[in-house]
Design a protein around this motif. Structure first.
Motif, short mmCIF file in Angstrom:
data_model
loop_
_atom_site.label_atom_id
_atom_site.label_comp_id
_atom_site.label_asym_id
_atom_site.label_seq_id
_atom_site.Cartn_x
_atom_site.Cartn_y
_atom_site.Cartn_z
N ARG A 178 -2.52 5.40 6.25
CA ARG A 178 -3.39 4.65 5.35
C ARG A 178 -3.25 3.15 5.67
O ARG A 178 -2.15 2.62 5.68
CB ARG A 178 -3.02 4.89 3.88
CG ARG A 178 -3.12 6.33 3.43
CD ARG A 178 -2.58 6.47 2.00
NE ARG A 178 -2.60 7.84 1.55
CZ ARG A 178 -3.64 8.43 0.94
NH1 ARG A 178 -4.75 7.74 0.74
NH2 ARG A 178 -3.58 9.69 0.57
N GLN A 180 -3.77 -0.22 4.05
CA GLN A 180 -3.86 -0.63 2.65
C GLN A 180 -3.68 -2.14 2.49
O GLN A 180 -3.02 -2.79 3.31
CB GLN A 180 -2.80 0.10 1.81
CG GLN A 180 -3.00 1.61 1.74
CD GLN A 180 -1.89 2.28 0.97
OE1 GLN A 180 -0.70 1.93 1.15
NE2 GLN A 180 -2.24 3.22 0.10
N ARG A 181 -4.24 -2.60 1.38
CA ARG A 181 -3.95 -3.95 0.89
C ARG A 181 -3.43 -3.76 -0.53
O ARG A 181 -4.21 -3.54 -1.44
CB ARG A 181 -5.19 -4.82 0.91
CG ARG A 181 -4.91 -6.26 0.44
CD ARG A 181 -6.13 -7.13 0.61
NE ARG A 181 -7.28 -6.54 -0.07
CZ ARG A 181 -8.52 -6.80 0.33
NH1 ARG A 181 -8.78 -7.55 1.40
NH2 ARG A 181 -9.54 -6.27 -0.33
N ASP A 183 -2.25 -1.56 -3.26
CA ASP A 183 -2.46 -0.14 -3.56
C ASP A 183 -3.86 0.31 -3.16
O ASP A 183 -4.17 1.49 -3.31
CB ASP A 183 -2.25 0.14 -5.06
CG ASP A 183 -0.80 -0.07 -5.49
OD1 ASP A 183 0.08 0.04 -4.62
OD2 ASP A 183 -0.58 -0.33 -6.69
N GLN A 184 -4.69 -0.57 -2.65
CA GLN A 184 -6.07 -0.21 -2.31
C GLN A 184 -6.14 0.23 -0.86
O GLN A 184 -5.69 -0.47 0.04
CB GLN A 184 -7.02 -1.38 -2.53
CG GLN A 184 -8.46 -1.04 -2.29
CD GLN A 184 -9.37 -2.21 -2.51
OE1 GLN A 184 -8.92 -3.39 -2.51
NE2 GLN A 184 -10.66 -1.96 -2.71
N THR A 185 -6.70 1.43 -0.60
CA THR A 185 -6.83 1.98 0.74
C THR A 185 -8.19 1.55 1.31
O THR A 185 -9.23 1.79 0.67
CB THR A 185 -6.72 3.51 0.71
OG1 THR A 185 -5.45 3.87 0.18
CG2 THR A 185 -6.87 4.06 2.11
N LEU A 186 -8.18 0.98 2.53
CA LEU A 186 -9.41 0.55 3.18
C LEU A 186 -9.83 1.50 4.29
O LEU A 186 -11.04 1.72 4.48
CB LEU A 186 -9.24 -0.86 3.78
CG LEU A 186 -8.82 -1.95 2.79
CD1 LEU A 186 -8.59 -3.27 3.54
CD2 LEU A 186 -9.87 -2.13 1.73
N VAL A 244 -15.06 2.11 -0.15
CA VAL A 244 -14.98 0.72 -0.61
C VAL A 244 -16.34 0.07 -0.46
O VAL A 244 -17.21 0.56 0.27
CB VAL A 244 -13.91 -0.07 0.16
CG1 VAL A 244 -12.51 0.41 -0.19
CG2 VAL A 244 -14.16 0.03 1.67
N ASP A 248 -14.71 -5.60 1.33
CA ASP A 248 -13.69 -4.63 1.74
C ASP A 248 -14.29 -3.62 2.71
O ASP A 248 -13.62 -3.17 3.63
CB ASP A 248 -13.12 -3.91 0.51
CG ASP A 248 -12.32 -4.84 -0.39
OD1 ASP A 248 -11.81 -5.87 0.10
OD2 ASP A 248 -12.19 -4.52 -1.60
#
Length: 262
Positions: A178, A180-181, A183-186, A244, A248
């Motif tokens: 994954r 990520q930035r 907890d956000q998965t890009l 996203v 993003d």
């Protein structure tokens, strides 16, 4: 009854109760010292003149027992009766009720009706509750790869500052990574024997040893996913953009375009 019986006995024996009549001219001294004068004999007519009462049949005396007649004017005493012989069997004495009263009903012993036995209260037994199965402790979240681990991946990637790559098992001989930035998965990357390419619907474009799915959004064309095939393991490397939007989404598309198989 005793006086009548006595009179009958005297009549039978020939005695009379009529006194002898005195003869006129009799000498009192001679009458007293000598036999009765010749005209004083009792005649049968005089005896007959006495009223003879009807004789009453008297019960015959019991053999061996002699009854003595009581004097005139006295009531004969009741002769004692012999006591009955004692019997070996017990006699039940029943008391008669007074005259005019009906005998009381004999009370029979009543058998008590069976009473229902109330169930005895049973003390509740302590129930032993098996302890709930403790769920297995969650495995700690995998740590983000450092620079050395990223350099050892079967693919190369240009990772902007502030983004990390976190690995996750996907099954036997396969791994998922994954981008990520926080907890956000890009972006998602699969490395294993067989992938599920394609995920998105669009135009398939093959160039540079990979197949890409390109979608048109207005005046822009975006490569939504890429597939790399290799001779060695992992056989396939599959890259696709996560759900996203906005900036993003553009960032995730640029990172995916930078990936190449080693």
């Amino acid at each position: 009854m005793p006086m009548i019986a006595l009179a009958a006995a005297l009549v039978i024996s020939g005695q009379t109760t009529t006194p002898p009549a005195q003869r006129p001219g009799s000498n009192l001294t001679r009458d007293l010292n000598s036999a009765p004068p010749s005209g004083l004999a009792t005649s049968p007519a005089a005896s007959t003149a006495v009223s003879t009462p009807t004789p009453t049949t008297t019960p015959a005396p019991t053999p061996g027992a002699t009854q003595a007649l009581p004097p005139i004017g006295q009531t004969p005493a009741a002769s004692p009766r012999p006591a009955p012989a004692a019997s070996s069997a017990p006699r039940t004495t029943q008391t008669l009720p007074p005259i005019g009263q009906s005998p009381a009903a004999t009370t029979r012993p009543q058998t008590p009706a069976p009473t229902a036995t109330a169930p005895q209260a049973t003390a509740p037994r302590p129930t032993t509750t098996a302890p709930a199965a403790t769920p297995p402790a969650a495995a700690p979240a995998p740590a983000a790869l450092n620079a050395a681990a990223i350099a050892a991946l079967p693919f190369s990637i240009q990772l902007p500052a502030g983004l990390t790559i976190t690995p996750a098992r996907a099954g036997a001989n396969a791994s998922i990574y994954r981008v990520q930035r926080g907890d956000q998965t890009l972006l998602m990357i699969y490395a294993g024997p067989s992938s599920q390419f394609p995920i998105y619907d669009g135009e398939t474009v093959r160039a540079g040893g990979r197949a890409s799915i390109v979608v048109t959004e207005g005046s822009r064309r975006l490569a939504m996913e890429h597939l790399f095939q290799r001779a060695a393991d992992p056989k396939e490397i599959h890259v696709w953009i996560a759900s996203v939007e906005g900036a993003d989404r553009d960032l995730a598309e640029r990172i995916g375009q930078s990936i190449d198989a080693r």
